[in-house]
Design an enzyme around this catalytic site. Structure first.
Site, PDB file in Angstrom:
ATOM      1  N   GLU A  82       0.839  -1.198   0.000  1.00 54.64           N
ATOM      2  CA  GLU A  82       0.000   0.000   0.000  1.00 54.64           C
ATOM      3  C   GLU A  82       0.877   1.253   0.000  1.00 54.64           C
ATOM      4  O   GLU A  82       0.591   2.233  -0.689  1.00 54.64           O
ATOM      5  CB  GLU A  82      -0.927  -0.038   1.226  1.00 54.64           C
ATOM      6  CG  GLU A  82      -1.948  -1.171   1.183  1.00 54.64           C
ATOM      7  CD  GLU A  82      -1.383  -2.575   1.356  1.00 54.64           C
ATOM      8  OE1 GLU A  82      -0.347  -2.741   2.028  1.00 54.64           O
ATOM      9  OE2 GLU A  82      -1.992  -3.518   0.804  1.00 54.64           O
ATOM     10  N   HIS A 109       9.465  14.882  10.194  1.00 55.54           N
ATOM     11  CA  HIS A 109      10.676  14.927   9.372  1.00 55.54           C
ATOM     12  C   HIS A 109      10.394  14.868   7.874  1.00 55.54           C
ATOM     13  O   HIS A 109      11.143  15.440   7.093  1.00 55.54           O
ATOM     14  CB  HIS A 109      11.597  13.749   9.704  1.00 55.54           C
ATOM     15  CG  HIS A 109      12.342  13.908  10.995  1.00 55.54           C
ATOM     16  ND1 HIS A 109      13.566  13.325  11.225  1.00 55.54           N
ATOM     17  CD2 HIS A 109      12.025  14.582  12.129  1.00 55.54           C
ATOM     18  CE1 HIS A 109      13.991  13.632  12.450  1.00 55.54           C
ATOM     19  NE2 HIS A 109      13.057  14.384  13.028  1.00 55.54           N
TER      20      HIS A 109
END
Ligand SMILES: O=C(CO)[C@H](O)[C@H](O)COP(=O)(O)O
Length: 158
Positions: A82, A109
């Site tokens: 996925e 991040h």
């Protein structure tokens, strides 16, 4: 983070968890769009569902939304395929989150705009915590992270 639009998709392996997450996210005030699977079919294939959710996220971002306003969630058995499928959509940065910390880091991040979750890898409560953590976290905006994201975008558009 306030209420967001969340584009969600799964194959059969993530089908039950998707329903749970939709209910949970709607109860938390989010606007959730389901990109399938719409019925349980043990033989269905994850790519099309993940492409659809990823494209919907990118369409909104290209129209001016930020990742404080729109995110995606893709779910399968492991989350691997996925994540791979979602990342094929130009503009998607999909993180495979396998605990709360990797979900948070994906936002802080990587400014990940899609999270992938492996429904067969977690209890329902763990998966809810991962999704909640991802949706609640903001990108840090730190220049070193932005610089790296810009390098990814440049590679993608070359
Ligand atoms: O996680 C996945 C892809 O990475 C799929 O959900 C998984 O491969 C489906 O497996 P099966 O067809 O055996 O139910």
């Amino acid at each position: 983070m306030g209420a967001m639009r969340i584009h969600i998709a799964s194959d059969h392996a993530g089908f039950e968890l998707k329903d749970v997450l939709v209910e949970h996210l709607v109860a938390a005030g989010h606007d959730v769009v389901n990109h399938g699977a719409y019925a349980y079919d043990p033989l269905d294939d994850y790519p099309a569902f993940c492409f659809a959710a990823g494209e919907a996220v990118v369409d909104e971002i290209e129209a001016g939304a930020t990742t404080s306003e729109v995110l995606g969630i893709v779910i399968g058995g492991s989350g691997n395929g996925e994540q791979i499928a979602a990342n094929k959509v130009r503009g998607v940065r999909a993180a495979l989150a396998w605990n709360v910390e990797t979900a948070v880091l994906g936002r802080q991040h990587n400014d990940a705009n899609v999270v992938s979750i492996g429904a067969r890898q977690h209890s329902v409560d763990e998966a809810i915590a991962i999704a909640e953590a991802f949706v609640a976290e903001a990108f840090s905006g730190d220049p070193r992270h932005q610089r790296r994201i810009d390098q990814l975008a440049a590679y993608e558009t070359r």
